[in-house]
Motif scaffolding. Sequence first.
Motif, mmCIF file in Angstrom:
data_model
loop_
_atom_site.group_PDB
_atom_site.id
_atom_site.type_symbol
_atom_site.label_atom_id
_atom_site.label_comp_id
_atom_site.label_asym_id
_atom_site.label_seq_id
_atom_site.Cartn_x
_atom_site.Cartn_y
_atom_site.Cartn_z
ATOM 1 N N PRO A 17 0.827 -1.215 0.000
ATOM 2 C CA PRO A 17 0.000 0.000 0.000
ATOM 3 C C PRO A 17 0.860 1.262 0.000
ATOM 4 C CG PRO A 17 -0.739 -1.571 1.678
ATOM 5 C CD PRO A 17 0.581 -2.065 1.184
ATOM 6 N N LYS A 18 0.357 2.327 -0.604
ATOM 7 C CA LYS A 18 1.100 3.587 -0.642
ATOM 8 C C LYS A 18 1.372 4.128 0.757
ATOM 9 C CE LYS A 18 0.083 5.400 -5.251
ATOM 10 N NZ LYS A 18 -0.453 6.535 -6.023
ATOM 11 N N LYS A 19 0.510 3.796 1.715
ATOM 12 C CA LYS A 19 0.707 4.304 3.084
ATOM 13 C C LYS A 19 1.974 3.733 3.720
ATOM 14 C CE LYS A 19 -2.263 0.788 5.230
ATOM 15 N NZ LYS A 19 -1.214 0.140 6.033
ATOM 16 N N ASP A 20 2.502 2.643 3.169
ATOM 17 C CA ASP A 20 3.712 2.039 3.727
ATOM 18 C C ASP A 20 4.990 2.589 3.097
ATOM 19 O OD1 ASP A 20 2.316 0.379 5.477
ATOM 20 O OD2 ASP A 20 2.079 -1.204 3.967
ATOM 21 N N ARG A 21 4.841 3.464 2.115
ATOM 22 C CA ARG A 21 6.037 3.967 1.433
ATOM 23 C C ARG A 21 6.948 4.759 2.366
ATOM 24 N NH1 ARG A 21 4.331 6.119 -4.640
ATOM 25 N NH2 ARG A 21 3.948 4.041 -5.557
ATOM 26 N N ARG A 22 6.366 5.552 3.257
ATOM 27 C CA ARG A 22 7.180 6.361 4.160
ATOM 28 C C ARG A 22 8.036 5.486 5.074
ATOM 29 N NH1 ARG A 22 6.976 11.638 5.511
ATOM 30 N NH2 ARG A 22 4.977 11.888 4.434
#
Length: 339
Positions: free
Chosen positions: A291-296
């Motif tokens: 998920p994009k939320k895990d990119r950070r």
Amino acid sequence: MKGRTIILDHLGAREAAALMVDGKLDDLLIDSDAPRPGTVYRAIADRPVKGQGGMFLKTPDGSAFLRQIKGLAPGQPILVQVTGFAEPGKAIPVTAKLLFKSRYAIVTPEAPGLNISRSIKDEALRDRLLEIAHDTAGETVFGLILRSSCATGDDEDIAEDITAMLDLAGRVMEDGAAEMETLTEGDGPHVLAWRDWTAPAEVVTQPGGFEDHGVMDEVEAARGPQVGLGGGASMYVEPTRALVAVDVNTGSDASLAAGIKANMACARLLPRALRVRGLGGQITLDLAPMPKKDRRAFESALRAAFRGDDVETALVGWTPLGHFELQRKRMRAALSEVL
């Protein structure tokens, strides 16, 4: 086998040094036929490259390329230093900002001033190092940086190191000849190991050390692209002519968290995988789905991993296709080229 071991040996006729950490190959230095980083030339300006702000130079080892050439005219001699390894068929990368680096000290002729590594926090130790520097360097016009290894170094060794680097810098910078020449050779793998692998370690110098300590098995594994990430996941590190491609796979893990677990493992192990293979340049990561939320969280883990790496690496960011890009300095000879 737990702990750190530095093995100084040869791979065939080439000088080599290996750093084993807890039985795993953590770093590998192999000499090559290319000019070593740190080599200083008296080069001759050849021809400017319009649109790139650079100039090709003539050196005893072939053509070199220098950026930022303001005030440099064809035929003029100039002191330059090799900054890395060139790709096959390309000019040697050089800089006019010379550095003279050893285990404890770095002399910077173009940047005067005295600096102590910020990792040394103890004020009493910093004061003691300042006294050593002032007593040894005196009224030098060159800049001096005391490295973090000074924290565990002997005072006499630090003073000798400062003196040696100042003497070398003085001899090179006072050079007034006009023909092209190699003024100093860069450090080989054994000296680099002494210079840069400063944490406490067992040192093995007997011939055959690579075989005895499992280095050859690790080198053979590094010649292949696959790197295990645990839990059945893996990444493939494959250099092409244009870039280094890294493909992350989750393997047989079909759980919802498989992607982020594999990608976080990639972040932790990627610096070592690139070091032992001697890879640099443009690096593109084709990560496992997450998920994009895990990119950070992935970026933070990647940044932390490269913080302890000696080779300058810039985290460029995400592409529209969801790949992550890095730019890494070519400071090592590629394993595929030297073996």
